[in-house]
Design a protein around this motif. Structure first.
Motif, PDB file in Angstrom:
ATOM      1  N   SER A  14       0.823  -1.217   0.000  1.00 50.40           N
ATOM      2  CA  SER A  14       0.000   0.000   0.000  1.00 50.40           C
ATOM      3  C   SER A  14       0.855   1.265   0.000  1.00 50.40           C
ATOM      4  CB  SER A  14      -0.944   0.003   1.190  1.00 50.40           C
ATOM      5  OG  SER A  14      -0.208   0.110   2.389  1.00 50.40           O
ATOM      6  N   GLU A  15       2.155   1.130   0.257  1.00 52.53           N
ATOM      7  CA  GLU A  15       3.057   2.274   0.251  1.00 52.53           C
ATOM      8  C   GLU A  15       3.687   2.504  -1.122  1.00 52.53           C
ATOM      9  OE1 GLU A  15       3.734   4.430   2.700  1.00 52.53           O
ATOM     10  OE2 GLU A  15       2.296   3.465   4.011  1.00 52.53           O
ATOM     11  N   VAL A  16       3.406   1.643  -2.104  1.00 52.52           N
ATOM     12  CA  VAL A  16       4.012   1.757  -3.423  1.00 52.52           C
ATOM     13  C   VAL A  16       3.206   2.729  -4.286  1.00 52.52           C
ATOM     14  CG1 VAL A  16       4.620   0.536  -5.551  1.00 52.52           C
ATOM     15  CG2 VAL A  16       4.963  -0.573  -3.336  1.00 52.52           C
ATOM     16  N   THR A  17       3.913   3.680  -4.882  1.00 50.24           N
ATOM     17  CA  THR A  17       3.317   4.593  -5.851  1.00 50.24           C
ATOM     18  C   THR A  17       4.003   4.330  -7.185  1.00 50.24           C
ATOM     19  OG1 THR A  17       2.847   6.266  -4.202  1.00 50.24           O
ATOM     20  CG2 THR A  17       2.957   6.994  -6.483  1.00 50.24           C
ATOM     21  N   THR A  18       3.225   3.998  -8.200  1.00 50.15           N
ATOM     22  CA  THR A  18       3.750   3.685  -9.520  1.00 50.15           C
ATOM     23  C   THR A  18       3.434   4.824 -10.471  1.00 50.15           C
ATOM     24  OG1 THR A  18       3.411   1.331  -9.119  1.00 50.15           O
ATOM     25  CG2 THR A  18       3.675   2.015 -11.406  1.00 50.15           C
ATOM     26  N   GLY A  19       4.405   5.160 -11.321  1.00 49.51           N
ATOM     27  CA  GLY A  19       4.194   6.235 -12.278  1.00 49.51           C
ATOM     28  C   GLY A  19       4.752   5.890 -13.643  1.00 49.51           C
ATOM     29  N   ASP A  20       4.117   6.406 -14.670  1.00 53.72           N
ATOM     30  CA  ASP A  20       4.591   6.223 -16.033  1.00 53.72           C
ATOM     31  C   ASP A  20       3.991   7.310 -16.911  1.00 53.72           C
ATOM     32  OD1 ASP A  20       6.077   5.120 -18.047  1.00 53.72           O
ATOM     33  OD2 ASP A  20       4.870   3.317 -18.264  1.00 53.72           O
ATOM     34  N   PHE A  60       0.981  12.647 -20.893  1.00 51.66           N
ATOM     35  CA  PHE A  60       0.534  12.681 -19.503  1.00 51.66           C
ATOM     36  C   PHE A  60       1.448  11.802 -18.667  1.00 51.66           C
ATOM     37  CE2 PHE A  60      -3.313  14.133 -21.441  1.00 51.66           C
ATOM     38  CZ  PHE A  60      -3.971  14.863 -20.473  1.00 51.66           C
ATOM     39  N   ALA A  61       1.765  12.253 -17.483  1.00 51.84           N
ATOM     40  CA  ALA A  61       2.427  11.430 -16.483  1.00 51.84           C
ATOM     41  C   ALA A  61       1.334  11.010 -15.506  1.00 51.84           C
ATOM     42  CB  ALA A  61       3.526  12.197 -15.769  1.00 51.84           C
ATOM     43  N   GLY A  68      -5.924   3.223  -6.286  1.00 49.14           N
ATOM     44  CA  GLY A  68      -6.393   3.794  -7.542  1.00 49.14           C
ATOM     45  C   GLY A  68      -5.540   4.962  -7.991  1.00 49.14           C
ATOM     46  N   LEU A  69      -6.129   5.784  -8.854  1.00 50.06           N
ATOM     47  CA  LEU A  69      -5.426   6.926  -9.418  1.00 50.06           C
ATOM     48  C   LEU A  69      -5.018   7.904  -8.323  1.00 50.06           C
ATOM     49  CD1 LEU A  69      -4.551   8.509 -11.989  1.00 50.06           C
ATOM     50  CD2 LEU A  69      -6.793   9.589 -11.915  1.00 50.06           C
ATOM     51  N   LEU A  70      -3.763   8.280  -8.324  1.00 46.87           N
ATOM     52  CA  LEU A  70      -3.255   9.231  -7.344  1.00 46.87           C
ATOM     53  C   LEU A  70      -3.188  10.629  -7.950  1.00 46.87           C
ATOM     54  CD1 LEU A  70      -1.900   9.766  -4.578  1.00 46.87           C
ATOM     55  CD2 LEU A  70       0.271   9.298  -5.706  1.00 46.87           C
ATOM     56  N   GLU A  71      -2.553  10.745  -9.108  1.00 54.46           N
ATOM     57  CA  GLU A  71      -2.367  12.055  -9.736  1.00 54.46           C
ATOM     58  C   GLU A  71      -2.044  11.856 -11.209  1.00 54.46           C
ATOM     59  OE1 GLU A  71      -2.738  15.672 -10.024  1.00 54.46           O
ATOM     60  OE2 GLU A  71      -2.269  15.362  -7.914  1.00 54.46           O
ATOM     61  N   PHE A  72      -2.459  12.799 -12.034  1.00 59.79           N
ATOM     62  CA  PHE A  72      -2.008  12.817 -13.421  1.00 59.79           C
ATOM     63  C   PHE A  72      -1.589  14.237 -13.742  1.00 59.79           C
ATOM     64  CE2 PHE A  72      -6.497  13.684 -13.674  1.00 59.79           C
ATOM     65  CZ  PHE A  72      -6.600  14.700 -14.621  1.00 59.79           C
ATOM     66  N   VAL A  73      -0.510  14.334 -14.496  1.00 58.45           N
ATOM     67  CA  VAL A  73       0.073  15.630 -14.807  1.00 58.45           C
ATOM     68  C   VAL A  73       0.213  15.726 -16.319  1.00 58.45           C
ATOM     69  CG1 VAL A  73       1.987  17.198 -14.365  1.00 58.45           C
ATOM     70  CG2 VAL A  73       1.364  15.494 -12.640  1.00 58.45           C
ATOM     71  N   MET A  74      -0.376  16.756 -16.907  1.00 55.49           N
ATOM     72  CA  MET A  74      -0.308  16.933 -18.354  1.00 55.49           C
ATOM     73  C   MET A  74       0.882  17.813 -18.704  1.00 55.49           C
ATOM     74  SD  MET A  74      -3.247  18.297 -20.983  1.00 55.49           S
ATOM     75  CE  MET A  74      -3.376  19.890 -20.230  1.00 55.49           C
ATOM     76  N   SER A 108       8.230   9.983   3.744  1.00 53.45           N
ATOM     77  CA  SER A 108       9.121   8.941   4.245  1.00 53.45           C
ATOM     78  C   SER A 108       8.373   7.611   4.281  1.00 53.45           C
ATOM     79  CB  SER A 108       9.632   9.296   5.630  1.00 53.45           C
ATOM     80  OG  SER A 108       8.558   9.362   6.536  1.00 53.45           O
ATOM     81  N   GLY A 109       9.062   6.561   3.921  1.00 54.94           N
ATOM     82  CA  GLY A 109       8.466   5.236   3.883  1.00 54.94           C
ATOM     83  C   GLY A 109       7.752   4.913   2.594  1.00 54.94           C
ATOM     84  N   MET A 110       7.600   5.893   1.744  1.00 57.67           N
ATOM     85  CA  MET A 110       6.925   5.659   0.471  1.00 57.67           C
ATOM     86  C   MET A 110       7.867   4.933  -0.485  1.00 57.67           C
ATOM     87  SD  MET A 110       5.287   8.529  -1.988  1.00 57.67           S
ATOM     88  CE  MET A 110       6.036   8.513  -3.580  1.00 57.67           C
ATOM     89  N   LYS A 111       7.342   3.954  -1.189  1.00 51.00           N
ATOM     90  CA  LYS A 111       8.100   3.250  -2.219  1.00 51.00           C
ATOM     91  C   LYS A 111       7.665   3.816  -3.562  1.00 51.00           C
ATOM     92  CE  LYS A 111       8.573   0.258   1.224  1.00 51.00           C
ATOM     93  NZ  LYS A 111       8.165   0.625   2.551  1.00 51.00           N
ATOM     94  N   PHE A 112       8.610   4.359  -4.297  1.00 50.70           N
ATOM     95  CA  PHE A 112       8.303   5.026  -5.548  1.00 50.70           C
ATOM     96  C   PHE A 112       8.809   4.156  -6.687  1.00 50.70           C
ATOM     97  CE2 PHE A 112       8.998   8.415  -8.727  1.00 50.70           C
ATOM     98  CZ  PHE A 112       7.699   8.874  -8.781  1.00 50.70           C
ATOM     99  N   HIS A 113       7.917   3.765  -7.578  1.00 52.35           N
ATOM    100  CA  HIS A 113       8.262   2.862  -8.678  1.00 52.35           C
ATOM    101  C   HIS A 113       8.028   3.554 -10.012  1.00 52.35           C
ATOM    102  CE1 HIS A 113       7.138  -0.386 -11.582  1.00 52.35           C
ATOM    103  NE2 HIS A 113       8.304  -0.805 -11.173  1.00 52.35           N
ATOM    104  N   HIS A 114       9.096   3.682 -10.800  1.00 50.74           N
ATOM    105  CA  HIS A 114       8.969   4.184 -12.164  1.00 50.74           C
ATOM    106  C   HIS A 114       9.999   3.451 -13.026  1.00 50.74           C
ATOM    107  CE1 HIS A 114      11.703   7.746 -10.775  1.00 50.74           C
ATOM    108  NE2 HIS A 114      12.331   6.615 -10.743  1.00 50.74           N
ATOM    109  N   ASP A 115       9.848   3.550 -14.331  1.00 49.13           N
ATOM    110  CA  ASP A 115      10.735   2.801 -15.225  1.00 49.13           C
ATOM    111  C   ASP A 115      12.098   3.487 -15.342  1.00 49.13           C
ATOM    112  OD1 ASP A 115      10.224   4.966 -16.852  1.00 49.13           O
ATOM    113  OD2 ASP A 115       8.971   3.864 -18.262  1.00 49.13           O
ATOM    114  N   ASN A 116      12.931   2.978 -16.243  1.00 48.91           N
ATOM    115  CA  ASN A 116      14.279   3.514 -16.365  1.00 48.91           C
ATOM    116  C   ASN A 116      14.411   4.497 -17.531  1.00 48.91           C
ATOM    117  OD1 ASN A 116      14.019   1.659 -18.388  1.00 48.91           O
ATOM    118  ND2 ASN A 116      15.971   0.644 -18.025  1.00 48.91           N
ATOM    119  N   ALA A 117      13.380   5.283 -17.761  1.00 50.61           N
ATOM    120  CA  ALA A 117      13.442   6.335 -18.786  1.00 50.61           C
ATOM    121  C   ALA A 117      14.542   7.327 -18.403  1.00 50.61           C
ATOM    122  CB  ALA A 117      12.097   7.044 -18.892  1.00 50.61           C
ATOM    123  N   PRO A 118      15.172   7.952 -19.382  1.00 53.20           N
ATOM    124  CA  PRO A 118      16.275   8.871 -19.071  1.00 53.20           C
ATOM    125  C   PRO A 118      15.930   9.949 -18.042  1.00 53.20           C
ATOM    126  CG  PRO A 118      16.204   8.453 -21.423  1.00 53.20           C
ATOM    127  CD  PRO A 118      14.983   7.793 -20.824  1.00 53.20           C
TER     128      PRO A 118
END
Length: 133
Positions: A14-20, A60-61, A68-74, A108-118
């Protein structure tokens, strides 16, 4: 990983935030009058709208958690993700949303997951994330 954390007592996931990032395409749909055509009495009319040439696209990020959806940024028109945009505009907006939703103060304690984009792997981004913890 899903099997490992599927137990009810596991709160780590539940602490993981995924972004792409993704492109969103805009299409110019025909109006009802433009789509009309003559058919015979025994024919079934078409009900599926057809897509035509793309009018535009925007990047969009998108960030989400197990809830569920946390945030989207255009991004601005005709721009792609850069380390500067990612660290100065996008991530601060996401972390601000995280802080309003979490019972713990800060990120603090948040796990942030994103890909290896430059933009995600530059020194600038790594330093920004290190300073947020």
């Amino acid at each position: 990983m899903l099997l490992k954390y599927s137990k009810a007592d596991s709160r780590w996931h539940s602490e993981v935030t995924t972004g792409d990032e993704t492109w969103v395409y805009f299409y110019d749909m025909r109006t009802k009058q433009q789509s009309s055509k003559w058919i015979f009495e025994d024919e079934v009319p078409d009900t599926i709208p057809k897509r035509f040439m793309t009018v535009g696209k925007r990047m969009f990020a998108i960030f989400f958690t197990t809830r569920g959806l946390l945030e989207f940024v255009m991004l601005p028109a005709k721009h792609t993700v850069t380390a500067a945009w990612y660290t100065e505009y996008c991530l601060p907006k996401v972390f601000q949303t995280v802080e309003t939703l979490r019972p713990k103060p800060g990120i603090s304690g948040m796990k942030f997951h994103h890909d290896n984009a430059p933009a995600h792997t530059t020194r600038r981004t790594k330093e920004f994330l290190d300073n947020q913890a």
